[in-house]
Design an enzyme around this catalytic site. Sequence first.
Site, PDB file in Angstrom:
ATOM      1  N   ARG A  73     -17.426  15.942  13.697  1.00  0.00           N
ATOM      2  CA  ARG A  73     -17.831  16.254  15.080  1.00  0.00           C
ATOM      3  C   ARG A  73     -18.723  17.507  15.111  1.00  0.00           C
ATOM      4  NH1 ARG A  73     -17.756  13.802  20.153  1.00  0.00           N
ATOM      5  NH2 ARG A  73     -15.563  13.235  20.126  1.00  0.00           N
ATOM      6  N   THR A 116       4.209   2.551   5.702  1.00  0.00           N
ATOM      7  CA  THR A 116       2.812   2.113   5.610  1.00  0.00           C
ATOM      8  C   THR A 116       1.995   2.968   6.565  1.00  0.00           C
ATOM      9  OG1 THR A 116       1.244   0.390   6.274  1.00  0.00           O
ATOM     10  CG2 THR A 116       3.423   0.200   7.197  1.00  0.00           C
ATOM     11  N   GLU A 143     -15.780   8.599  21.553  1.00  0.00           N
ATOM     12  CA  GLU A 143     -16.454   7.973  22.692  1.00  0.00           C
ATOM     13  C   GLU A 143     -16.209   6.464  22.699  1.00  0.00           C
ATOM     14  OE1 GLU A 143     -17.663  10.657  21.158  1.00  0.00           O
ATOM     15  OE2 GLU A 143     -17.738  11.924  22.938  1.00  0.00           O
ATOM     16  N   ARG A 153       0.038  -4.554  -5.143  1.00  0.00           N
ATOM     17  CA  ARG A 153       0.074  -5.844  -4.429  1.00  0.00           C
ATOM     18  C   ARG A 153       0.455  -6.863  -5.503  1.00  0.00           C
ATOM     19  NH1 ARG A 153      -1.093  -3.845   0.804  1.00  0.00           N
ATOM     20  NH2 ARG A 153      -2.731  -2.292   0.575  1.00  0.00           N
ATOM     21  N   GLN A 189      -6.895   8.702   3.368  1.00  0.00           N
ATOM     22  CA  GLN A 189      -5.780   8.562   4.331  1.00  0.00           C
ATOM     23  C   GLN A 189      -4.500   8.061   3.687  1.00  0.00           C
ATOM     24  OE1 GLN A 189      -7.788   6.532   8.104  1.00  0.00           O
ATOM     25  NE2 GLN A 189      -8.846   6.258   6.178  1.00  0.00           N
ATOM     26  N   ARG A 190      -4.600   7.422   2.534  1.00  0.00           N
ATOM     27  CA  ARG A 190      -3.408   6.874   1.880  1.00  0.00           C
ATOM     28  C   ARG A 190      -2.687   7.931   1.046  1.00  0.00           C
ATOM     29  NH1 ARG A 190      -4.161   1.086   0.819  1.00  0.00           N
ATOM     30  NH2 ARG A 190      -3.328   1.359  -1.267  1.00  0.00           N
ATOM     31  N   ASP A 202       2.407  -0.847  11.377  1.00  0.00           N
ATOM     32  CA  ASP A 202       2.433  -2.189  11.980  1.00  0.00           C
ATOM     33  C   ASP A 202       3.697  -2.972  11.640  1.00  0.00           C
ATOM     34  OD1 ASP A 202       1.853  -2.480   9.318  1.00  0.00           O
ATOM     35  OD2 ASP A 202       0.204  -3.890   9.589  1.00  0.00           O
ATOM     36  N   ASP A 208      -0.336   1.976   8.222  1.00  0.00           N
ATOM     37  CA  ASP A 208      -0.814   1.123   9.318  1.00  0.00           C
ATOM     38  C   ASP A 208       0.084   1.117  10.555  1.00  0.00           C
ATOM     39  OD1 ASP A 208      -2.983   0.396   7.810  1.00  0.00           O
ATOM     40  OD2 ASP A 208      -2.122  -1.485   7.095  1.00  0.00           O
ATOM     41  N   ARG A 220     -25.315   7.886  11.914  1.00  0.00           N
ATOM     42  CA  ARG A 220     -24.834   8.005  10.528  1.00  0.00           C
ATOM     43  C   ARG A 220     -23.452   7.359  10.401  1.00  0.00           C
ATOM     44  NH1 ARG A 220     -29.351   9.408  10.027  1.00  0.00           N
ATOM     45  NH2 ARG A 220     -30.199  11.279   9.015  1.00  0.00           N
ATOM     46  N   VAL A 229      17.110   8.501  -0.766  1.00  0.00           N
ATOM     47  CA  VAL A 229      18.028   7.410  -1.142  1.00  0.00           C
ATOM     48  C   VAL A 229      18.772   7.792  -2.420  1.00  0.00           C
ATOM     49  CG1 VAL A 229      18.182   4.994  -1.883  1.00  0.00           C
ATOM     50  CG2 VAL A 229      16.643   5.616  -0.006  1.00  0.00           C
ATOM     51  N   MET A 245      -8.867   3.433   8.151  1.00  0.00           N
ATOM     52  CA  MET A 245      -8.214   2.249   7.591  1.00  0.00           C
ATOM     53  C   MET A 245      -7.575   1.388   8.679  1.00  0.00           C
ATOM     54  SD  MET A 245      -6.860   3.011   3.846  1.00  0.00           S
ATOM     55  CE  MET A 245      -7.903   2.084   2.766  1.00  0.00           C
ATOM     56  N   ASP A 275       5.009  -4.513   6.205  1.00  0.00           N
ATOM     57  CA  ASP A 275       5.481  -5.821   6.685  1.00  0.00           C
ATOM     58  C   ASP A 275       5.463  -6.890   5.598  1.00  0.00           C
ATOM     59  OD1 ASP A 275       2.695  -5.757   6.717  1.00  0.00           O
ATOM     60  OD2 ASP A 275       2.516  -7.038   8.476  1.00  0.00           O
ATOM     61  N   ARG A 297      -6.961  -2.818   8.144  1.00  0.00           N
ATOM     62  CA  ARG A 297      -7.704  -4.072   7.985  1.00  0.00           C
ATOM     63  C   ARG A 297      -7.293  -5.100   9.029  1.00  0.00           C
ATOM     64  NH1 ARG A 297      -7.649  -5.491   1.968  1.00  0.00           N
ATOM     65  NH2 ARG A 297      -8.877  -3.594   1.828  1.00  0.00           N
ATOM     66  N   GLY A 333       0.838  -1.207   0.000  1.00  0.00           N
ATOM     67  CA  GLY A 333       0.000   0.000   0.000  1.00  0.00           C
ATOM     68  C   GLY A 333       0.868   1.249   0.000  1.00  0.00           C
TER      69      GLY A 333
HETATM   70  P1  ADP Z   1       2.620  -4.004   2.757  1.00  0.00           P
HETATM   71  O1  ADP Z   1       4.032  -4.108   2.338  1.00  0.00           O
HETATM   72  O2  ADP Z   1       2.081  -2.616   2.679  1.00  0.00           O
HETATM   73  O3  ADP Z   1       2.366  -4.680   4.089  1.00  0.00           O
HETATM   74  P2  ADP Z   1       1.394  -6.301   1.436  1.00  0.00           P
HETATM   75  O4  ADP Z   1       1.157  -7.057   2.687  1.00  0.00           O
HETATM   76  O5  ADP Z   1       0.325  -6.302   0.403  1.00  0.00           O
HETATM   77  O6  ADP Z   1       1.729  -4.764   1.685  1.00  0.00           O
HETATM   78  O7  ADP Z   1       2.744  -6.880   0.783  1.00  0.00           O
HETATM   79  C1  ADP Z   1       3.252  -6.326  -0.398  1.00  0.00           C
HETATM   80  C2  ADP Z   1       3.737  -7.402  -1.302  1.00  0.00           C
HETATM   81  O8  ADP Z   1       4.823  -8.092  -0.692  1.00  0.00           O
HETATM   82  C3  ADP Z   1       2.723  -8.493  -1.623  1.00  0.00           C
HETATM   83  O9  ADP Z   1       1.845  -8.117  -2.645  1.00  0.00           O
HETATM   84  C4  ADP Z   1       3.643  -9.617  -2.070  1.00  0.00           C
HETATM   85  O10 ADP Z   1       4.097  -9.390  -3.375  1.00  0.00           O
HETATM   86  C5  ADP Z   1       4.831  -9.454  -1.148  1.00  0.00           C
HETATM   87  N1  ADP Z   1       4.745 -10.380  -0.009  1.00  0.00           N
HETATM   88  C6  ADP Z   1       3.919 -10.338   1.052  1.00  0.00           C
HETATM   89  N2  ADP Z   1       4.112 -11.404   1.850  1.00  0.00           N
HETATM   90  C7  ADP Z   1       5.100 -12.157   1.280  1.00  0.00           C
HETATM   91  C8  ADP Z   1       5.750 -13.380   1.602  1.00  0.00           C
HETATM   92  N3  ADP Z   1       5.437 -14.075   2.707  1.00  0.00           N
HETATM   93  N4  ADP Z   1       6.721 -13.819   0.767  1.00  0.00           N
HETATM   94  C9  ADP Z   1       7.056 -13.146  -0.338  1.00  0.00           C
HETATM   95  N5  ADP Z   1       6.468 -11.985  -0.702  1.00  0.00           N
HETATM   96  C10 ADP Z   1       5.508 -11.487   0.084  1.00  0.00           C
HETATM   97  O1  F6P Z   2      -1.794  -1.350   4.247  1.00  0.00           O
HETATM   98  C1  F6P Z   2      -2.443  -0.120   4.207  1.00  0.00           C
HETATM   99  C2  F6P Z   2      -3.917  -0.309   3.965  1.00  0.00           C
HETATM  100  O2  F6P Z   2      -4.428   0.953   3.641  1.00  0.00           O
HETATM  101  C3  F6P Z   2      -4.730  -0.920   5.074  1.00  0.00           C
HETATM  102  O3  F6P Z   2      -4.999  -0.061   6.142  1.00  0.00           O
HETATM  103  C4  F6P Z   2      -5.964  -1.309   4.322  1.00  0.00           C
HETATM  104  O4  F6P Z   2      -6.681  -2.242   5.014  1.00  0.00           O
HETATM  105  C5  F6P Z   2      -5.384  -1.846   3.051  1.00  0.00           C
HETATM  106  O5  F6P Z   2      -4.161  -1.153   2.873  1.00  0.00           O
HETATM  107  C6  F6P Z   2      -6.193  -1.653   1.825  1.00  0.00           C
HETATM  108  O6  F6P Z   2      -5.606  -2.360   0.786  1.00  0.00           O
HETATM  109  P1  F6P Z   2      -5.834  -2.155  -0.769  1.00  0.00           P
HETATM  110  O7  F6P Z   2      -4.968  -1.043  -1.209  1.00  0.00           O
HETATM  111  O8  F6P Z   2      -5.402  -3.434  -1.364  1.00  0.00           O
HETATM  112  O9  F6P Z   2      -7.284  -1.840  -0.967  1.00  0.00           O
END
Ligand code: ADP
Ligand code: F6P
Length: 321
Positions: free
Chosen positions: A156, A127, A189, A73, A253-254, A131, A129, A245, A24, A171, A104, A173, A12
């Site tokens: 608000r 990212t 709240e 992705r 947000q992205r 995370d 997220d 609502r 870089v 966002m 990650d 997930r 993402g």
């Molecule tokens: P983010 O890097 O934002 O967490 P994703 O989880 O979609 O986003 O991962 C990005 C890309 O990294 C995936 O589309 C895939 O190509 C690759 N990837 C994710 N997990 C693995 C894995 N276990 N092994 C190899 N490539 C991976």
């Molecule tokens: O990883 C960032 C994120 O925006 C998450 O918060 C969200 O759940 C997901 O990507 C959405 O993924 P996609 O871009 O595949 O719709």
Amino acid sequence: MTKTIGIVTSGGDAPGMNAAIRGVTRISHCMGFNVLGFERGWDGLLTNNFKRLGPRSVGGIIQSGGTILHTLRCPAFEEPENQEVGAETLRKNNVDALVVIGGDGSFRGALELSKRSGVQVLGIPATIDNDVYGTDETIGFDTAVNTAVGAIDKIRDTAISHERIFVVEVMGRKRGFLALQVGICVGAEVILIPEKPLDTYQVVKIMEKNAAKGKRAGIIVSAEGAGDTTKLTAEMQKQTDSEVRLSIVGYAQRGGSPTARSRLLASLFAEKAVDLICEEMGNRAIVLQNGIINSIELEKSAQGTKKLDLHILKVADILSS
Ligand code: ADP
Ligand code: F6P
């Protein structure tokens, strides 16, 4: 010694990825290195799709969201034979080090690539997220928090005027870092996160308590992965006297111009990545720890799970009481 540095943005997109590409590229050129920007995430390594980056090709991008290298992705990259193709692309272009800017999932791909290619791989966490294991903050998180806070502050106003309850979906997930921080900053709240979801009955009870205290409006911040917000809104509408609502902040947000904090983090992460390349220290993830830019083993970051401090959720409840 002249080196060739590859850069790829993956997963993402996150505001500040461009600032990291710029950092870089410029620092690498300053060291006398060549830079190749692989396009469209891992797909660029599968199709040998790259462009040469020079100091001028990254001009005027520090303030822009998204990524000039594009991202996607790429499920195909999870297959070992495709990782082999990626490794071969790096070898045939004489890439000495690859900087992977992503979350990650991208780090897991980077780890596989480092094992197969023998090329030094550096991960820069980016990212919304927040995370990624090992770093206190990722590039883009601060921007996404501010975007959501700005939107919810406006919501608000109308919530108070109309004495309504708003369910606002942000966002996240899989993880609740974004929702939790946003929830605290808007005085929500209720904060719903995947790590600690509540059912409609529990949410209604909290809002009833608030109403008894004289609160006639309310904001419920829900992470995308905490449950179905359309269903929650409809059920709450039936079970309370208030008008309820739903508003989804979503992909706003992205995108958007990165905050000063996201730009700074991206620029300093970039400097650290090139510094490690110069020292021949590959297979590291760049991290922010207690205000200091540091690095840990890529494997540790890619395989670790960052913990969310649930105590903060309790603090948020008290703050909005
Ligand atoms: P983010 O890097 O934002 O967490 P994703 O989880 O979609 O986003 O991962 C990005 C890309 O990294 C995936 O589309 C895939 O190509 C690759 N990837 C994710 N997990 C693995 C894995 N276990 N092994 C190899 N490539 C991976
Ligand atoms: O990883 C960032 C994120 O925006 C998450 O918060 C969200 O759940 C997901 O990507 C959405 O993924 P996609 O871009 O595949 O719709």
